[in-house]
Design a protein around this motif. Sequence first.
Motif, mmCIF file in Angstrom:
data_model
loop_
_atom_site.group_PDB
_atom_site.id
_atom_site.type_symbol
_atom_site.label_atom_id
_atom_site.label_comp_id
_atom_site.label_asym_id
_atom_site.label_seq_id
_atom_site.Cartn_x
_atom_site.Cartn_y
_atom_site.Cartn_z
ATOM 1 N N ASN A 40 0.824 -1.209 0.000
ATOM 2 C CA ASN A 40 0.000 0.000 0.000
ATOM 3 C C ASN A 40 0.860 1.261 0.000
ATOM 4 O OD1 ASN A 40 -2.456 -1.333 -0.093
ATOM 5 N ND2 ASN A 40 -2.573 -1.495 2.128
ATOM 6 N N LYS A 90 2.206 1.700 -3.503
ATOM 7 C CA LYS A 90 1.151 2.176 -4.397
ATOM 8 C C LYS A 90 0.970 3.687 -4.262
ATOM 9 C CE LYS A 90 -3.663 1.281 -5.543
ATOM 10 N NZ LYS A 90 -4.842 0.469 -5.222
ATOM 11 N N MET A 147 -1.661 -2.924 -8.392
ATOM 12 C CA MET A 147 -1.556 -1.841 -9.359
ATOM 13 C C MET A 147 -2.796 -1.825 -10.252
ATOM 14 S SD MET A 147 1.171 -0.641 -8.232
ATOM 15 C CE MET A 147 1.265 0.735 -9.331
ATOM 16 N N SER A 174 3.940 -1.832 -13.212
ATOM 17 C CA SER A 174 4.609 -0.665 -12.659
ATOM 18 C C SER A 174 6.060 -0.678 -13.100
ATOM 19 C CB SER A 174 4.541 -0.665 -11.139
ATOM 20 O OG SER A 174 5.305 0.413 -10.654
#
Length: 79
Positions: free
Chosen positions: A20, A23, A54, A59
């Motif tokens: 998290n 992200k 994602m 990513s």
Amino acid sequence: MSLKIVYGRAGYGKSTYILNDMKSLIKESIDTRIYIITPEQFSFTLEKKLLDIMENGSSINAEVLTFARMAHRVAGEVG
């Protein structure tokens, strides 16, 4: 560049916290490079979890490295 160490007992949410956090960092800055260093036996699982969180399924700025891969990359760059 900063280093963040996350540790604790199994089942306390370390992986969820890290993913998290990654992200949110990726959303905030496009130039940020993020590396997760993990033991060999957990690298595939963590790579899969990273792709799962994602939105677009990939990513470019985040990478999961094992200790061996990290050492090989450092040796290749430094000499």
